[in-house]
Design a protein around this motif. Structure first.
Motif, PDB file in Angstrom:
ATOM      1  N   THR A 152      16.001  60.263   8.387  1.00 52.95           N
ATOM      2  CA  THR A 152      14.940  61.253   8.486  1.00 52.95           C
ATOM      3  C   THR A 152      14.730  61.617   9.951  1.00 52.95           C
ATOM      4  N   LYS A 153      14.054  62.714  10.178  1.00 57.31           N
ATOM      5  CA  LYS A 153      13.744  63.159  11.541  1.00 57.31           C
ATOM      6  C   LYS A 153      12.858  62.130  12.246  1.00 57.31           C
ATOM      7  N   GLY A 154      11.931  61.521  11.511  1.00 61.69           N
ATOM      8  CA  GLY A 154      11.054  60.507  12.090  1.00 61.69           C
ATOM      9  C   GLY A 154      11.826  59.285  12.584  1.00 61.69           C
ATOM     10  N   TYR A 155      12.822  58.873  11.818  1.00 61.57           N
ATOM     11  CA  TYR A 155      13.652  57.731  12.208  1.00 61.57           C
ATOM     12  C   TYR A 155      14.468  58.082  13.450  1.00 61.57           C
ATOM     13  N   LEU A 156      14.988  59.311  13.495  1.00 60.50           N
ATOM     14  CA  LEU A 156      15.720  59.773  14.675  1.00 60.50           C
ATOM     15  C   LEU A 156      14.803  59.774  15.895  1.00 60.50           C
ATOM     16  N   ASP A 157      13.563  60.198  15.714  1.00 64.88           N
ATOM     17  CA  ASP A 157      12.594  60.200  16.819  1.00 64.88           C
ATOM     18  C   ASP A 157      12.346  58.791  17.348  1.00 64.88           C
ATOM     19  N   LYS A 158      12.298  57.801  16.448  1.00 66.88           N
ATOM     20  CA  LYS A 158      12.105  56.409  16.871  1.00 66.88           C
ATOM     21  C   LYS A 158      13.280  55.940  17.732  1.00 66.88           C
ATOM     22  N   LEU A 159      14.482  56.277  17.289  1.00 69.67           N
ATOM     23  CA  LEU A 159      15.671  55.889  18.054  1.00 69.67           C
ATOM     24  C   LEU A 159      15.690  56.581  19.410  1.00 69.67           C
ATOM     25  N   GLU A 160      15.322  57.853  19.433  1.00 73.79           N
ATOM     26  CA  GLU A 160      15.291  58.587  20.691  1.00 73.79           C
ATOM     27  C   GLU A 160      14.244  58.021  21.644  1.00 73.79           C
ATOM     28  N   SER A 161      13.132  57.527  21.102  1.00 72.12           N
ATOM     29  CA  SER A 161      12.084  56.957  21.961  1.00 72.12           C
ATOM     30  C   SER A 161      12.552  55.671  22.632  1.00 72.12           C
ATOM     31  N   ILE A 162      13.455  54.952  21.981  1.00 72.27           N
ATOM     32  CA  ILE A 162      14.031  53.747  22.598  1.00 72.27           C
ATOM     33  C   ILE A 162      14.790  54.148  23.866  1.00 72.27           C
ATOM     34  N   PHE A 163      15.592  55.194  23.758  1.00 73.52           N
ATOM     35  CA  PHE A 163      16.348  55.660  24.927  1.00 73.52           C
ATOM     36  C   PHE A 163      15.422  56.237  25.984  1.00 73.52           C
ATOM     37  N   ALA A 164      14.350  56.902  25.565  1.00 75.36           N
ATOM     38  CA  ALA A 164      13.408  57.478  26.527  1.00 75.36           C
ATOM     39  C   ALA A 164      12.727  56.382  27.343  1.00 75.36           C
ATOM     40  N   SER A 165      12.541  55.212  26.746  1.00 75.16           N
ATOM     41  CA  SER A 165      11.892  54.094  27.440  1.00 75.16           C
ATOM     42  C   SER A 165      12.879  53.235  28.216  1.00 75.16           C
ATOM     43  N   SER A 166      14.152  53.485  28.026  1.00 76.47           N
ATOM     44  CA  SER A 166      15.171  52.687  28.718  1.00 76.47           C
ATOM     45  C   SER A 166      15.615  53.406  29.994  1.00 76.47           C
ATOM     46  N   GLU A 167      16.601  52.825  30.645  1.00 81.66           N
ATOM     47  CA  GLU A 167      17.158  53.412  31.860  1.00 81.66           C
ATOM     48  C   GLU A 167      18.138  54.544  31.542  1.00 81.66           C
ATOM     49  N   ASN A 217      19.603  58.042  29.938  1.00 83.35           N
ATOM     50  CA  ASN A 217      19.191  59.394  29.572  1.00 83.35           C
ATOM     51  C   ASN A 217      19.993  59.809  28.353  1.00 83.35           C
ATOM     52  N   LEU A 218      19.308  60.314  27.343  1.00 81.93           N
ATOM     53  CA  LEU A 218      19.950  60.764  26.115  1.00 81.93           C
ATOM     54  C   LEU A 218      20.027  62.281  26.134  1.00 81.93           C
ATOM     55  N   ARG A 219      21.240  62.800  25.899  1.00 80.76           N
ATOM     56  CA  ARG A 219      21.426  64.254  25.880  1.00 80.76           C
ATOM     57  C   ARG A 219      22.254  64.641  24.664  1.00 80.76           C
ATOM     58  N   GLU A 243      28.037  53.988  34.149  1.00 81.63           N
ATOM     59  CA  GLU A 243      27.762  54.004  35.585  1.00 81.63           C
ATOM     60  C   GLU A 243      26.558  54.875  35.923  1.00 81.63           C
ATOM     61  N   THR A 244      26.453  56.031  35.260  1.00 75.74           N
ATOM     62  CA  THR A 244      25.345  56.945  35.526  1.00 75.74           C
ATOM     63  C   THR A 244      24.230  56.817  34.498  1.00 75.74           C
ATOM     64  N   LYS A 245      24.412  55.919  33.537  1.00 77.36           N
ATOM     65  CA  LYS A 245      23.422  55.634  32.489  1.00 77.36           C
ATOM     66  C   LYS A 245      23.023  56.882  31.721  1.00 77.36           C
ATOM     67  N   ILE A 246      24.041  57.561  31.210  1.00 77.24           N
ATOM     68  CA  ILE A 246      23.836  58.758  30.402  1.00 77.24           C
ATOM     69  C   ILE A 246      24.537  58.560  29.062  1.00 77.24           C
ATOM     70  N   VAL A 247      23.843  58.929  27.995  1.00 75.12           N
ATOM     71  CA  VAL A 247      24.400  58.898  26.648  1.00 75.12           C
ATOM     72  C   VAL A 247      24.436  60.338  26.152  1.00 75.12           C
ATOM     73  N   ILE A 248      25.608  60.784  25.734  1.00 72.41           N
ATOM     74  CA  ILE A 248      25.759  62.156  25.246  1.00 72.41           C
ATOM     75  C   ILE A 248      26.200  62.103  23.789  1.00 72.41           C
ATOM     76  N   ILE A 249      25.438  62.792  22.937  1.00 70.40           N
ATOM     77  CA  ILE A 249      25.733  62.882  21.511  1.00 70.40           C
ATOM     78  C   ILE A 249      26.155  64.316  21.208  1.00 70.40           C
ATOM     79  N   ASN A 250      27.120  64.469  20.328  1.00 72.52           N
ATOM     80  CA  ASN A 250      27.547  65.800  19.906  1.00 72.52           C
ATOM     81  C   ASN A 250      26.379  66.515  19.232  1.00 72.52           C
ATOM     82  N   LYS A 251      25.956  67.641  19.781  1.00 74.67           N
ATOM     83  CA  LYS A 251      24.775  68.337  19.276  1.00 74.67           C
ATOM     84  C   LYS A 251      25.012  68.975  17.917  1.00 74.67           C
TER      85      LYS A 251
END
Length: 92
Positions: free
Chosen positions: A6-21, A23-25, A40-48
């Motif tokens: 669900t969108k809510g579950y996705l939001d929970k997962l995204e909030s974990i990354f928002a609170s970590s070092e 960056n989720l894109r 090295e740059t602490k970036i996570v990229i997901i296929n949009k």
């Protein structure tokens, strides 16, 4: 713990990354696994263009690979959520 697609579950997962070092894109790209982690740059990229289910599965894979420590998060709900995720086995 049961995984909810669900969108809510996705939001929970995204909030974990928002609170970590990290960056989720969400961006377009030809990633073989559907995502890319630049440690090295602490970036996570997901296929949009992933479906909701694909995004959630990719984030769960990444969380397990990065092995976040729940004690590093200040929010108690996020700590509990990470502990539950560590105990969840993803079966595709």
């Amino acid at each position: 713990m049961q995984i909810k697609y669900t969108k809510g579950y996705l939001d929970k997962l995204e909030s974990i990354f928002a609170s970590s070092e990290y960056n989720l894109r969400y961006e377009k790209g030809n990633f073989k696994s559907g995502y890319c982690v630049l440690k090295e740059t602490k970036i996570v990229i997901i296929n949009k263009y992933f479906t909701l289910e694909g995004k959630i599965n990719a984030l769960l894979d990444i969380l397990k690979a990065l092995d976040f420590n729940p004690k590093d998060f200040k929010n108690q709900k996020q700590q509990d959520f990470l502990i539950e995720l560590k105990q969840t086995e993803l079966k595709l």
